[in-house]
Design a protein around this motif. Structure first.
Motif, mmCIF file in Angstrom:
data_model
loop_
_atom_site.group_PDB
_atom_site.id
_atom_site.type_symbol
_atom_site.label_atom_id
_atom_site.label_comp_id
_atom_site.label_asym_id
_atom_site.label_seq_id
_atom_site.Cartn_x
_atom_site.Cartn_y
_atom_site.Cartn_z
ATOM 1 N N TYR A 111 0.864 -1.267 -0.046
ATOM 2 C CA TYR A 111 -0.052 -0.141 0.031
ATOM 3 C C TYR A 111 1.002 1.150 0.090
ATOM 4 O O TYR A 111 2.224 1.036 0.203
ATOM 5 N N LEU A 112 0.374 2.363 -0.148
ATOM 6 C CA LEU A 112 0.826 3.529 -0.290
ATOM 7 C C LEU A 112 0.658 4.193 1.156
ATOM 8 O O LEU A 112 0.032 4.243 1.604
ATOM 9 N N ASN B 66 3.864 8.577 0.083
ATOM 10 C CA ASN B 66 3.886 8.166 -1.126
ATOM 11 C C ASN B 66 4.709 7.008 -1.411
ATOM 12 O O ASN B 66 5.261 6.883 -2.752
ATOM 13 N N ARG B 67 5.173 6.237 -0.368
ATOM 14 C CA ARG B 67 6.117 5.119 -0.599
ATOM 15 C C ARG B 67 5.206 3.754 -0.646
ATOM 16 O O ARG B 67 4.183 3.628 0.084
ATOM 17 N N ILE B 68 5.751 2.804 -1.216
ATOM 18 C CA ILE B 68 5.056 1.544 -1.183
ATOM 19 C C ILE B 68 5.475 0.658 -0.018
ATOM 20 O O ILE B 68 6.837 0.577 0.305
ATOM 21 N N PHE C 133 8.480 -3.960 4.618
ATOM 22 C CA PHE C 133 9.254 -3.309 3.634
ATOM 23 C C PHE C 133 9.009 -2.119 3.123
ATOM 24 O O PHE C 133 7.494 -1.680 3.162
ATOM 25 N N ILE C 134 9.797 -1.241 3.071
ATOM 26 C CA ILE C 134 9.313 0.201 2.364
ATOM 27 C C ILE C 134 10.278 0.467 1.171
ATOM 28 O O ILE C 134 11.466 0.352 1.102
ATOM 29 N N LEU C 135 9.396 0.847 -0.173
ATOM 30 C CA LEU C 135 10.154 0.996 -1.111
ATOM 31 C C LEU C 135 9.908 2.469 -1.346
ATOM 32 O O LEU C 135 9.307 3.163 -1.677
ATOM 33 N N ASP C 136 11.402 3.184 -1.032
ATOM 34 C CA ASP C 136 11.349 4.855 -0.957
ATOM 35 C C ASP C 136 12.162 5.366 -2.265
ATOM 36 O O ASP C 136 13.285 5.259 -2.333
ATOM 37 N N THR C 137 11.482 5.670 -3.165
ATOM 38 C CA THR C 137 11.877 5.976 -4.558
ATOM 39 C C THR C 137 12.722 7.482 -4.423
ATOM 40 O O THR C 137 13.352 7.669 -5.241
ATOM 41 N N GLN D 43 2.706 -9.965 -7.678
ATOM 42 C CA GLN D 43 2.664 -9.303 -8.954
ATOM 43 C C GLN D 43 2.730 -7.719 -8.581
ATOM 44 O O GLN D 43 3.715 -7.215 -9.343
ATOM 45 N N ASP D 44 2.260 -7.203 -7.586
ATOM 46 C CA ASP D 44 2.319 -5.949 -7.334
ATOM 47 C C ASP D 44 3.830 -5.551 -6.838
ATOM 48 O O ASP D 44 4.308 -4.460 -7.426
ATOM 49 N N TRP D 45 4.408 -6.508 -6.012
ATOM 50 C CA TRP D 45 5.861 -6.046 -5.661
ATOM 51 C C TRP D 45 6.775 -6.084 -7.001
ATOM 52 O O TRP D 45 7.665 -5.366 -6.996
#
Length: 163
Positions: free
Chosen positions: A3-4, A8-10, A30-34, A102-104
């Motif tokens: 989720y965001l 605004n991080r996944i 996990f935090i995907l920080d672009t 799939q989302d990850w």
């Protein structure tokens, strides 16, 4: 389920293999920080952790070369598993279901994709003015050929003079 968050991080929970060949998966947040260009993982959601508790692992997105669903040959008894190839290491992660998987995979591939700006979208560079030619000629030193040797582990440049 990723989720965001408010920044605004996944984010979301995944299981990550402790060592590449051990087969033991640990539940991590996990935090995907672009913006920071990295994938971070924590023992739990950072909101639930003590103040100052840092990430237990991280991976720069620029190091990721490929994210793909793990083949049955790679992880035969691990459903919903995917692999992140980064530098010369592989990270095996396990999602909770097919949609999560799939989302990850899509999010990580999007975040680690190298993009090259198109020709028309680059702002024009400012022109650098050159000093007058006369000033350049006075500053220029004559070019000298030289021989390079390594003596005792030290690089030595010896000018070559032709008489």
């Amino acid at each position: 389920m990723p989720y965001l968050d408010r920044q605004n991080r996944i984010c979301g929970f995944l299981d990550i293999e402790e060592n590449e060949t051990c087969g033991k998966f640990l539940r991590r947040y996990f935090i995907l920080d672009t913006q920071a260009n990295c994938l971070l993982w924590y023992m739990d959601n950072p909101q639930n952790l003590a103040i100052g508790a840092g990430a237990v692992g991280s991976l720069q997105l620029t190091y990721i070369s490929k994210v793909s669903i793990a083949t049955p040959k790679q992880k035969p008894k691990t459903p919903f598993c995917f692999v992140i190839n980064a530098l010369s290491q592989r990270y095996f992660l396990q999602a909770s279901d097919q949609k999560d998987l799939q989302d990850w995979v899509e999010a990580l591939n999007r975040a680690s994709k190298i993009t090259v700006p198109k020709g028309g979208s680059v702002p024009p560079a400012t022109e650098i003015t050159k000093p007058p030619v006369v000033a350049q000629a006075q500053e220029r030193k004559p070019q000298v050929a030289y021989k390079t040797e390594i003596i005792g582990g030290v690089v030595v440049h010896t000018p070559i003079s032709i008489n």
